[in-house]
Design a protein around this motif. Structure first.
Motif, PDB file in Angstrom:
ATOM      1  N   ILE A   1       1.575   7.075  -6.733  1.00 42.18           N
ATOM      2  CA  ILE A   1       0.541   8.063  -7.013  1.00 42.18           C
ATOM      3  C   ILE A   1       0.821   9.362  -6.667  1.00 42.18           C
ATOM      4  CG2 ILE A   1      -2.046   8.524  -6.541  1.00 42.18           C
ATOM      5  CD1 ILE A   1      -2.621   5.634  -6.462  1.00 42.18           C
TER       6      ILE A   1
ATOM      7  N   SER B   1      -7.256   0.901   3.533  1.00 43.63           N
ATOM      8  CA  SER B   1      -6.604   1.353   2.194  1.00 43.63           C
ATOM      9  C   SER B   1      -5.408   2.433   2.804  1.00 43.63           C
ATOM     10  CB  SER B   1      -7.335   2.155   1.364  1.00 43.63           C
ATOM     11  OG  SER B   1      -8.062   3.048   2.034  1.00 43.63           O
TER      12      SER B   1
ATOM     13  N   ARG C   1       0.763  -1.102  -0.080  1.00 42.41           N
ATOM     14  CA  ARG C   1       0.014  -0.128   0.014  1.00 42.41           C
ATOM     15  C   ARG C   1       0.642   1.256  -0.128  1.00 42.41           C
ATOM     16  NH1 ARG C   1      -2.514  -2.646   4.517  1.00 42.41           N
ATOM     17  NH2 ARG C   1      -4.091  -3.896   3.800  1.00 42.41           N
TER      18      ARG C   1
ATOM     19  N   VAL D   1       2.162   1.867  -3.464  1.00 40.25           N
ATOM     20  CA  VAL D   1       1.241   2.536  -4.489  1.00 40.25           C
ATOM     21  C   VAL D   1       0.890   3.786  -4.035  1.00 40.25           C
ATOM     22  CG1 VAL D   1      -1.256   2.122  -5.151  1.00 40.25           C
ATOM     23  CG2 VAL D   1       0.085   0.145  -4.610  1.00 40.25           C
TER      24      VAL D   1
END
Length: 310
Positions: A76, A244, A69, A72
């Motif tokens: 981003i 998340s 996570r 990622v």
């Protein structure tokens, strides 16, 4: 006189040296020792367990998922922040009225301390009394639980973009360092604004962008703000952090203060340190041939010039 200068040197260097040893070197060494023990931070009867913490780390699915996570999230936010900062820098670099005012307004959010910004976002996106849902109510739209999945990740990304003013200021300084004569010559030769930007501005700005990539990756891998915008930012409320947003540093916090596993958490931090060093080294290696410096490095100056590849 030479003795006095030497003493003056050591006197001025002394406070920094003591601070480095007490606040950096000793904590690092102690954390490294803890990573080889089963210490819980309270009991003096901790024992040496060797590499057991590191073996558990690579077989712990929760730790692996939090690391993925974080990767990622970094992939981003870093490009988004750099592109947004460069876009704003190009805008406020134009000869327009009140240019200084726009620069100040865009940079102000970056001055807000991260804790204050995170708590402000928590209030804005609160399910019951937040301004975001208040705005939706004005359009007869049902409220959204922003601080829970699947929206929590986007709130975190928005919070990260809130400080884009820092990137804008650095990019603006790089833009102003580019000689105007180069753009004027390109315009005379018939180059379009886009060609001038891609063939002149970006190559000359590449050292600044490279610096932002390196520092952005290091900061993103250590992101800790999600805990502050969770429903219950306390050691017992770590489980309230949306899945998340359960990043690597949140897992470290949980192991330290919620689970009392100081040895395992120290191993997590040292692995993160190794990952940051490796990623930084990889970025430096990949930057060759992409980053162009206006001043030629000394190593390149000393190399003999060749003609025709001979």
């Amino acid at each position: 006189m030479r003795t006095r200068r030497a003493w003056a040197f050591y006197v001025f260097l002394g406070p920094w040296t003591l601070g480095f040893l007490a606040l950096t070197a000793f904590p690092l060494g102690y954390a490294l020792w803890l990573s080889f023990t089963n210490s819980d931070g309270l009991s003096p009867n901790s024992r040496f367990v060797g590499l057991d913490n590191y073996r558990e780390l690579f077989s712990d699915p929760e730790t692996i998922q939090s690391l993925v996570r974080t990767g990622v999230f970094t992939a981003i936010t870093v490009p988004l922040t750099i592109v947004a900062g460069l876009f704003l820098a190009v805008l406020v670099n134009q000869p327009i009225r009140a240019r200084g005012l726009f620069r100040t307004l865009l940079y102000l959010p970056a001055v807000v301390p991260p804790v204050g910004a995170a708590l402000t976002f928590k209030l804005i996106f609160d399910r019951d009394s937040g301004a975001a849902n208040g705005l939706l109510d004005a359009f007869d739209t049902n409220g959204v639980t922003w601080l829970a999945d699947p929206y929590a990740r986007w709130v975190l990304i928005t919070l990260t973009m809130w400080g884009v003013g820092n990137v804008m200021i650095i990019s603006l300084a790089g833009l102003q360092d580019i000689p105007k004569e180069l753009h004027e010559a390109a315009r005379v030769d018939g180059a379009s604004p886009w060609q001038s930007f891609t063939r002149i501005t970006l190559p000359l700005l590449s050292p600044v962008l490279f610096f932002q990539v390196v520092t952005g990756i290091i900061a993103a891998l250590q992101t800790f703000a999600p805990l502050l915008i969770s429903l219950d930012p306390t050691p017992k409320g770590v489980s309230a952090v949306p899945e998340s947003n359960y990043l690597f540093m949140i897992n470290v916090f949980a192991q330290y203060f919620a689970n009392g596993r100081y040895g395992y958490a120290s191993a997590l931090l040292w692995v993160l340190f190794a990952i940051i060093v490796f990623v930084t080294f990889l970025v430096f290696r990949l930057s060759k041939g992409v980053v162009f410096y206006s001043v030629e490095p000394e190593s390149a100056k000393n190399k003999p010039r060749t003609i025709g590849g001979k």
